[in-house]
Design an enzyme around this catalytic site. Structure first.
Site, PDB file in Angstrom:
ATOM      1  N   ARG A 117       0.779  -1.173   0.002  1.00  0.00           N
ATOM      2  CA  ARG A 117      -0.048   0.055  -0.161  1.00  0.00           C
ATOM      3  C   ARG A 117       0.785   1.179   0.073  1.00  0.00           C
ATOM      4  NH1 ARG A 117      -3.187  -2.834   4.020  1.00  0.00           N
ATOM      5  NH2 ARG A 117      -4.922  -3.954   2.995  1.00  0.00           N
ATOM      6  N   LYS A 139       4.171  11.504 -11.321  1.00  0.00           N
ATOM      7  CA  LYS A 139       3.276  10.625 -12.031  1.00  0.00           C
ATOM      8  C   LYS A 139       4.163   9.340 -12.253  1.00  0.00           C
ATOM      9  CE  LYS A 139       0.802  13.856 -15.157  1.00  0.00           C
ATOM     10  NZ  LYS A 139       0.720  14.551 -16.292  1.00  0.00           N
ATOM     11  N   GLU A 181      12.128  18.338 -23.979  1.00  0.00           N
ATOM     12  CA  GLU A 181      11.398  18.929 -22.736  1.00  0.00           C
ATOM     13  C   GLU A 181      12.051  20.157 -22.060  1.00  0.00           C
ATOM     14  OE1 GLU A 181       8.731  17.287 -22.152  1.00  0.00           O
ATOM     15  OE2 GLU A 181       8.788  15.153 -22.554  1.00  0.00           O
ATOM     16  N   LYS A 223       9.382  23.237 -13.167  1.00  0.00           N
ATOM     17  CA  LYS A 223       8.475  21.699 -12.804  1.00  0.00           C
ATOM     18  C   LYS A 223       7.764  21.868 -11.453  1.00  0.00           C
ATOM     19  CE  LYS A 223       6.781  17.525 -13.887  1.00  0.00           C
ATOM     20  NZ  LYS A 223       6.970  16.119 -14.778  1.00  0.00           N
ATOM     21  N   GLU A 233      -2.984  17.751 -11.913  1.00  0.00           N
ATOM     22  CA  GLU A 233      -3.361  18.125 -13.105  1.00  0.00           C
ATOM     23  C   GLU A 233      -4.604  18.637 -13.550  1.00  0.00           C
ATOM     24  OE1 GLU A 233      -0.853  16.313 -16.302  1.00  0.00           O
ATOM     25  OE2 GLU A 233      -2.842  16.471 -17.712  1.00  0.00           O
ATOM     26  N   ARG A 237      -0.845  22.429 -14.594  1.00  0.00           N
ATOM     27  CA  ARG A 237       0.081  21.519 -14.940  1.00  0.00           C
ATOM     28  C   ARG A 237      -0.025  20.863 -16.495  1.00  0.00           C
ATOM     29  NH1 ARG A 237       2.170  16.318 -11.198  1.00  0.00           N
ATOM     30  NH2 ARG A 237       3.472  15.476 -12.787  1.00  0.00           N
ATOM     31  N   ASN A 241       2.069  19.439 -21.115  1.00  0.00           N
ATOM     32  CA  ASN A 241       1.862  18.479 -22.198  1.00  0.00           C
ATOM     33  C   ASN A 241       1.862  19.057 -23.508  1.00  0.00           C
ATOM     34  OD1 ASN A 241       1.362  16.211 -20.277  1.00  0.00           O
ATOM     35  ND2 ASN A 241      -0.699  16.992 -20.102  1.00  0.00           N
ATOM     36  N   HIS A 244       2.453  16.936 -26.603  1.00  0.00           N
ATOM     37  CA  HIS A 244       1.996  15.808 -26.342  1.00  0.00           C
ATOM     38  C   HIS A 244       1.069  14.913 -26.939  1.00  0.00           C
ATOM     39  CE1 HIS A 244       5.275  16.634 -23.590  1.00  0.00           C
ATOM     40  NE2 HIS A 244       5.565  15.176 -22.992  1.00  0.00           N
ATOM     41  N   HIS A 248       2.035  11.893 -28.852  1.00  0.00           N
ATOM     42  CA  HIS A 248       1.658  10.442 -28.717  1.00  0.00           C
ATOM     43  C   HIS A 248       1.007   9.910 -29.834  1.00  0.00           C
ATOM     44  CE1 HIS A 248       1.282  11.405 -23.949  1.00  0.00           C
ATOM     45  NE2 HIS A 248       2.563  11.146 -24.285  1.00  0.00           N
ATOM     46  N   HIS A 261      10.403   9.350 -27.309  1.00  0.00           N
ATOM     47  CA  HIS A 261       9.351  10.224 -26.769  1.00  0.00           C
ATOM     48  C   HIS A 261       9.731  11.685 -26.899  1.00  0.00           C
ATOM     49  CE1 HIS A 261       6.242  11.602 -23.941  1.00  0.00           C
ATOM     50  NE2 HIS A 261       7.105  12.402 -23.450  1.00  0.00           N
TER      51      HIS A 261
HETATM   52  P1  NAD Z   1      14.175   5.600 -21.263  1.00  0.00           P
HETATM   53  O1  NAD Z   1      13.875   5.373 -19.943  1.00  0.00           O
HETATM   54  O2  NAD Z   1      13.762   4.349 -22.243  1.00  0.00           O
HETATM   55  O3  NAD Z   1      15.741   5.899 -21.380  1.00  0.00           O
HETATM   56  C1  NAD Z   1      16.044   5.880 -22.714  1.00  0.00           C
HETATM   57  C2  NAD Z   1      17.464   5.082 -23.225  1.00  0.00           C
HETATM   58  O4  NAD Z   1      18.658   5.548 -22.384  1.00  0.00           O
HETATM   59  C3  NAD Z   1      17.134   3.593 -22.485  1.00  0.00           C
HETATM   60  O5  NAD Z   1      17.802   2.596 -23.492  1.00  0.00           O
HETATM   61  C4  NAD Z   1      18.006   3.616 -21.201  1.00  0.00           C
HETATM   62  O6  NAD Z   1      18.373   2.251 -20.881  1.00  0.00           O
HETATM   63  C5  NAD Z   1      19.355   4.506 -21.704  1.00  0.00           C
HETATM   64  N1  NAD Z   1      19.967   5.027 -20.741  1.00  0.00           N
HETATM   65  C6  NAD Z   1      19.301   5.751 -19.248  1.00  0.00           C
HETATM   66  N2  NAD Z   1      20.272   6.405 -18.803  1.00  0.00           N
HETATM   67  C7  NAD Z   1      21.463   6.234 -19.544  1.00  0.00           C
HETATM   68  C8  NAD Z   1      22.672   6.664 -19.149  1.00  0.00           C
HETATM   69  N3  NAD Z   1      23.086   7.447 -18.072  1.00  0.00           N
HETATM   70  N4  NAD Z   1      23.723   6.213 -20.051  1.00  0.00           N
HETATM   71  C9  NAD Z   1      23.284   5.658 -21.318  1.00  0.00           C
HETATM   72  N5  NAD Z   1      22.221   5.066 -21.225  1.00  0.00           N
HETATM   73  C10 NAD Z   1      21.150   5.486 -20.529  1.00  0.00           C
HETATM   74  O7  NAD Z   1      13.416   6.817 -21.766  1.00  0.00           O
HETATM   75  P2  NAD Z   1      13.346   8.338 -21.187  1.00  0.00           P
HETATM   76  O8  NAD Z   1      13.173   9.274 -22.361  1.00  0.00           O
HETATM   77  O9  NAD Z   1      14.269   8.556 -20.041  1.00  0.00           O
HETATM   78  O10 NAD Z   1      11.904   8.149 -20.704  1.00  0.00           O
HETATM   79  C11 NAD Z   1      10.711   8.035 -21.207  1.00  0.00           C
HETATM   80  C12 NAD Z   1       9.708   7.641 -20.501  1.00  0.00           C
HETATM   81  O11 NAD Z   1       9.610   8.620 -19.782  1.00  0.00           O
HETATM   82  C13 NAD Z   1       8.540   7.306 -21.443  1.00  0.00           C
HETATM   83  O12 NAD Z   1       7.834   5.958 -20.657  1.00  0.00           O
HETATM   84  C14 NAD Z   1       7.567   8.007 -20.784  1.00  0.00           C
HETATM   85  O13 NAD Z   1       5.962   7.717 -20.885  1.00  0.00           O
HETATM   86  C15 NAD Z   1       8.056   8.392 -19.456  1.00  0.00           C
HETATM   87  N6  NAD Z   1       7.658   9.981 -19.085  1.00  0.00           N
HETATM   88  C16 NAD Z   1       7.073   9.959 -17.809  1.00  0.00           C
HETATM   89  C17 NAD Z   1       6.826  11.344 -17.302  1.00  0.00           C
HETATM   90  C18 NAD Z   1       6.414  11.524 -15.992  1.00  0.00           C
HETATM   91  O14 NAD Z   1       5.817  12.540 -15.433  1.00  0.00           O
HETATM   92  N7  NAD Z   1       6.273  10.591 -15.242  1.00  0.00           N
HETATM   93  C19 NAD Z   1       7.231  12.419 -18.078  1.00  0.00           C
HETATM   94  C20 NAD Z   1       7.666  12.264 -19.273  1.00  0.00           C
HETATM   95  C21 NAD Z   1       8.089  11.075 -19.820  1.00  0.00           C
HETATM   96  N1  GLY Z   2       5.198  15.397 -17.729  1.00  0.00           N
HETATM   97  C1  GLY Z   2       4.162  15.780 -17.552  1.00  0.00           C
HETATM   98  C2  GLY Z   2       3.700  15.973 -16.082  1.00  0.00           C
HETATM   99  O1  GLY Z   2       4.425  15.695 -15.280  1.00  0.00           O
HETATM  100  O2  GLY Z   2       2.815  16.477 -15.908  1.00  0.00           O
END
Ligand code: NAD
Ligand code: GLY
Length: 356
Positions: A117, A139, A181, A223, A233, A237, A241, A244, A248, A261
């Protein structure tokens, strides 16, 4: 080291921004979290797991390495993590530590939100996108076959520990994706920051350490302010997006693989900005500045060609649809943005055609 606080009353937490301090992150973990589970993936682990483990000798640590890739942000891997935590005998005083990009962070956060939980959660983001966006704000989610991030929770970390030096090992594509971003914050919130980015494209491209620290700091400050204002949101907030809804659609149409992304967000932001220009929210010269900055940083400015009906179907499935209406975040100048709901389809379709 610079620290920023995300102000959420009793759930407030710090974002510590450092360069080269990964091996000292133990000092930010409270002793009551004696049991830790680090969730990471093999790509990140090869560089950063051992230095982190070396600093955690006074903790009991277990590691779960999930496979690398967006397709593994799934309920099936979530279930494997839960099996691991239960088999390792972790109790409610444990903490989950995310060591990786947004995929690892979103998964680890959802695990932390739901294991017993809810247990403590720490983010150690290692991609630029994760350092400036996904690790901050709570998120968390996994994907469903019907769409991205459909199963998740708002669950804030106890702290975000950023080591900007980790960015040096990112591939060029993953690094540039994070810059999309960073630019977003300038467009929606801070004209001065946008202008600073325009003047530092060369340093950003070469991953200059000081420039990166400044860009990460300003992005996290913005942020943190937005999240403090609107954690769930309901209002401001949503501006995060920007690009996005279109992005998306690009990601979904390319089956989450061909476009990162950040690349999809960059191309999506160009569509949103063109739509803003056509609907007279943005001047022609402001649109040009936006376009030029994405271009100068090597980000895509052209979207893939697909029929309007396909765009519409993908966008309708996005979470930004309310009362059956598509909502669009459009820049209303450089440094501000707003939500628009009543843009006619013909205009959107024409703009998309122009941007493909
Ligand atoms: P990712 O986590 O897939 O990382 C991209 C690549 O970089 C992967 O292959 C990873 O293994 C590699 N990597 C990570 N750190 C590294 C480093 N220091 N050196 C070498 N390689 C490294 O992609 P991302 O762009 O970080 O994140 C995308 C994800 O984040 C999506 O799933 C998206 O939906 C999510 N997201 C979430 C939020 C949120 O608010 N929670 C906001 C934006 C995006
Ligand atoms: N990346 C969008 C949010 O955190 O709201």
């Amino acid at each position: 080291m610079t620290s920023i606080t995300v102000e959420l009353n009793e759930r407030s937490y710090p974002i510590h921004i450092t360069s080269g301090s990964l091996g000292q992150f133990n000092k930010f973990l409270p002793k009551h979290n004696q049991q830790l589970c680090i969730i990471t993936n093999p790509t990140v682990a090869q560089y950063y797991l051992q230095p982190l483990l070396d600093s955690l000798t006074e903790f009991s640590v277990t590691v779960f390495e999930m496979p690398d890739g967006e397709q593994y942000k799934s309920l099936s891997i979530y279930s494997d993590v839960m099996d691991h935590l239960i088999a390792a005998g972790l109790n409610r005083d444990c903490a989950i530590v995310a060591l990786g990009g947004g995929v690892v962070g979103d998964m680890a956060g959802f695990v932390a939100a739901t294991f017993q939980r809810g247990v403590d959660f720490y983010q150690i983001p290692t991609t630029l996108l994760a350092q400036v966006d996904s690790s901050v704000g709570g998120k968390t989610a996994v994907n469903h076959s019907q769409g991205k991030n459909l199963i998740g929770a708002f669950y804030q970390p106890k702290a975000v520990l950023i080591d900007a030096q980790c960015l040096q090992t990112l591939t060029e594509r993953d690094y540039l994706s994070g810059l999309a971003e960073v630019i977003k914050y300038g467009i929606i919130y801070d004209a001065e920051f946008f202008s600073w980015l325009e003047h530092h494209t060369a340093e950003l491209k070469m991953r200059d350490a000081n420039t990166l620290m400044s860009a990460i700091q300003r992005s996290c400050e913005i942020k943190a302010l937005i999240v403090a204002d609107d954690e769930r949101e309901q209002g401001v907030r949503a501006l995060l997006n920007l690009g996005h809804t279109f992005g998306h659609a690009i990601e979904a149409a390319s089956h989450y693989g061909e476009w990162t992304h950040g690349e999809a967000v960059a191309a999506g932001t160009i569509i949103a900005s063109k739509l803003a220009e056509v609907t007279q929210q943005l001047s022609v010269s402001e649109f040009r500045r936006l376009f030029n900055l994405f271009s100068a940083l090597g980000l895509p400015t052209q979207s893939p060609d697909m029929p309007w009906s396909e765009w519409r179907d993908y966008m309708q499935r996005d979470k930004k649809v309310k009362d059956g209406k598509l909502h669009f975040i459009l820049p209303t100048g450089i440094g501000s943005a707003a939500v628009f709901k009543d843009i006619d389809e013909q205009t959107i379709a024409a703009v998309i055609t122009e941007c493909c």
